[in-house]
Write an enzyme that holds these catalytic residues in place. Structure first.
Site, PDB file in Angstrom:
ATOM      1  N   LYS A  55      27.340  32.883  37.714  1.00  0.00           N
ATOM      2  CA  LYS A  55      28.359  33.875  38.081  1.00  0.00           C
ATOM      3  C   LYS A  55      29.658  33.625  37.317  1.00  0.00           C
ATOM      4  O   LYS A  55      29.891  32.523  36.811  1.00  0.00           O
ATOM      5  CB  LYS A  55      28.601  33.837  39.591  1.00  0.00           C
ATOM      6  CG  LYS A  55      29.115  32.507  40.109  1.00  0.00           C
ATOM      7  CD  LYS A  55      29.063  32.453  41.647  1.00  0.00           C
ATOM      8  CE  LYS A  55      29.565  31.109  42.149  1.00  0.00           C
ATOM      9  NZ  LYS A  55      29.377  30.959  43.596  1.00  0.00           N
TER      10      LYS A  55
ATOM     11  N   TYR B 299      61.986  27.218  29.949  1.00  0.00           N
ATOM     12  CA  TYR B 299      62.561  28.180  30.894  1.00  0.00           C
ATOM     13  C   TYR B 299      63.141  27.480  32.121  1.00  0.00           C
ATOM     14  O   TYR B 299      62.557  26.519  32.631  1.00  0.00           O
ATOM     15  CB  TYR B 299      61.476  29.142  31.384  1.00  0.00           C
ATOM     16  CG  TYR B 299      61.141  30.239  30.416  1.00  0.00           C
ATOM     17  CD1 TYR B 299      62.116  31.113  29.947  1.00  0.00           C
ATOM     18  CD2 TYR B 299      59.830  30.411  29.987  1.00  0.00           C
ATOM     19  CE1 TYR B 299      61.789  32.140  29.072  1.00  0.00           C
ATOM     20  CE2 TYR B 299      59.495  31.435  29.115  1.00  0.00           C
ATOM     21  CZ  TYR B 299      60.482  32.294  28.659  1.00  0.00           C
ATOM     22  OH  TYR B 299      60.164  33.297  27.804  1.00  0.00           O
TER      23      TYR B 299
HETATM   24  C1  LIG Z   1      28.824  29.591  43.682  1.00  0.00           C
HETATM   25  C2  LIG Z   1      27.682  29.351  44.585  1.00  0.00           C
HETATM   26  C3  LIG Z   1      26.834  28.248  44.364  1.00  0.00           C
HETATM   27  C4  LIG Z   1      27.135  27.178  43.349  1.00  0.00           C
HETATM   28  O1  LIG Z   1      28.075  26.298  43.890  1.00  0.00           O
HETATM   29  P1  LIG Z   1      28.640  25.044  43.085  1.00  0.00           P
HETATM   30  O2  LIG Z   1      29.550  24.393  44.057  1.00  0.00           O
HETATM   31  O3  LIG Z   1      29.364  25.615  41.916  1.00  0.00           O
HETATM   32  O4  LIG Z   1      27.495  24.206  42.693  1.00  0.00           O
HETATM   33  C5  LIG Z   1      25.715  28.139  45.163  1.00  0.00           C
HETATM   34  N1  LIG Z   1      25.451  29.047  46.134  1.00  0.00           N
HETATM   35  C6  LIG Z   1      26.260  30.092  46.382  1.00  0.00           C
HETATM   36  C7  LIG Z   1      25.931  31.035  47.482  1.00  0.00           C
HETATM   37  C8  LIG Z   1      27.408  30.275  45.632  1.00  0.00           C
HETATM   38  O5  LIG Z   1      28.221  31.297  45.899  1.00  0.00           O
END
Ligand SMILES: *Cc1c(COP(=O)(O)O)cnc(C)c1O
Length: 382
Positions: free
Chosen positions: A38, A264
């Protein structure tokens, strides 16, 4: 590709990515290890990370959005691709045509997917998400019970697995973990014959009682410590191979006298004569403004790696570093400065920004020259 001397370089090591996947998979030999892609593979580029993992043997992938899944299908024609948010309303025909598998989290999603299966006259793949304490996505207890009591609601849906998500997996002793594990076990008994999926990266480190059939690691694949920042023996044992290395380039170096200010707001007051290097990376590149006065960078001098502090605020396109500790010849314009990786621990930098490695990675900007390294990059135009 033309290389301009001032352009920052984002190197992504696909061999390290694959090594991390293999390592997490080996921790649970009885389970299938998926890959979470993702948010464009946590900023590293799903179109490169996905095929690299596929070549290593990964056959199952998760993304959040329907659009991410449709894009991923173009580079992974034969993989199982799951949509964590479920089918986007109205996109069911496209999802079915692309052979994607939505994770169904609400009664409405179940009904919409079953309706699509009826319309097409064939079974459609899916997974079921049951909430066990996160209160974010997933069927509630009442909703899950209603589905278990009336399986006709699932008619036309070829359910592959049930899943849930841990809220506190980084904390080995947190009582939420066994509580969620036990609630999940109870739900699995009500959906007999289906595979189960419980753990993210950190959850894999909770041990075999948590593994179930399908592992869902994300952050650990991309080189951050699944347990977050820290230097306990447990953290040291969970250290992953470095995937991401971000290097900015020095544009200018100037001498600044005692009492002068940098950047800044004139909030950074130089206390002794200093040399300040200006680097062509800023918050528009995802280098968090929250690192102002808190972050650090590493420059490789002849005496080895030297850690240098940020001086003054992060601005849109620039940061300023106090490089007084380095010999002038080691920080000339054009010199590369490691801002993530290359001696800058991503979890430490995230902690300095008061955020986590997930956010630093997914905010990585688009002005960098991206370089994919490793055999995983072969044939992909890197
Ligand atoms: C993002 C996600 C993962 C992966 O989690 P990590 O902590 O990045 O390993 C697994 N399951 C779900 C449902 C997620 O949303």
């Amino acid at each position: 590709m033309t290389e301009f001397g001032d352009q920052a370089i984002l190197s992504i090591d696909l061999d390290a990515l694959v090594a991390n996947w293999r390592r997490l998979a080996a921790m649970a030999p009885g389970s299938e290890c998926a890959g979470i892609l993702k948010a464009d593979a946590y900023g590293t580029g799903a179109a490169m990370a996905g095929p690299a993992l596929w070549r290593a043997g990964c056959r199952r992938f998760f993304v959040a959005h329907t659009t991410e899944a449709l894009d991923l299908r173009k580079v992974l024609p034969d993989a199982a691709i799951h949509i964590l948010h479920g089918p986007a309303p109205g996109a069911e025909p496209d999802i079915a045509a692309a052979g994607l598998s939505p994770v169904l989290s609400t009664p409405g999603q179940i009904a919409a997917w079953a309706a699509e299966a009826r319309r097409l006259g064939r079974a459609l793949p899916a997974a079921l998400h049951i909430d066990t304490g996160m209160n974010r996505l997933g069927l509630t207890d009442a909703e899950a019970a209603a589905v278990a009591d009336d399986p006709s609601r699932l008619e036309g849906i070829a359910l592959d697995f049930v899943m849930t998500h841990l809220a506190c997996a980084e904390e080995a002793d947190n009582p939420h973990n066994p509580a969620q594990r036990d609630r999940f076990a109870a739900w699995r008994a009500r959906f007999p014959g289906l595979k189960g999926s419980l753990t993210n990266s950190a959850g894999i480190f909770l041990g075999t009682g948590y593994h179930h059939d399908i592992l869902r690691p994300g952050i650990g694949l991309y080189g951050a410590n699944p347990l977050g920042p820290g230097d306990t023996p447990r953290h040291r044992a969970a250290r992953m191979s470095e995937v991401v290395h971000l290097q900015g380039k020095i544009l200018q170096v100037r001498s600044v006298d005692r009492g002068q200010t940098v950047g800044y707001g004139a909030g950074y007051i130089v206390e002794k004569p200093s040399r300040i290097a200006t680097v062509a990376v800023g918050y528009a590149d995802g280098f968090s403004r929250a690192l102002s006065g808190r972050g650090s960078a590493v420059i490789r001098g002849r005496q080895g790696h030297v850690r240098v502090p940020l001086a003054g605020r992060v601005s849109m396109d620039l940061i300023t570093l106090d490089v007084s500790a380095l010999a002038p010849e080691d920080c000339l314009p054009g010199t590369a400065v490691s801002l993530l990786g290359g001696g800058v621990d991503i979890d430490d930098q995230a902690e300095a920004a008061r955020t986590n490695a997930y956010e630093l990675l997914t905010q990585l900007g688009h002005r960098y020259r991206r370089i994919y390294a490793g055999t995983g990059a072969t044939g992909a135009g890197a």
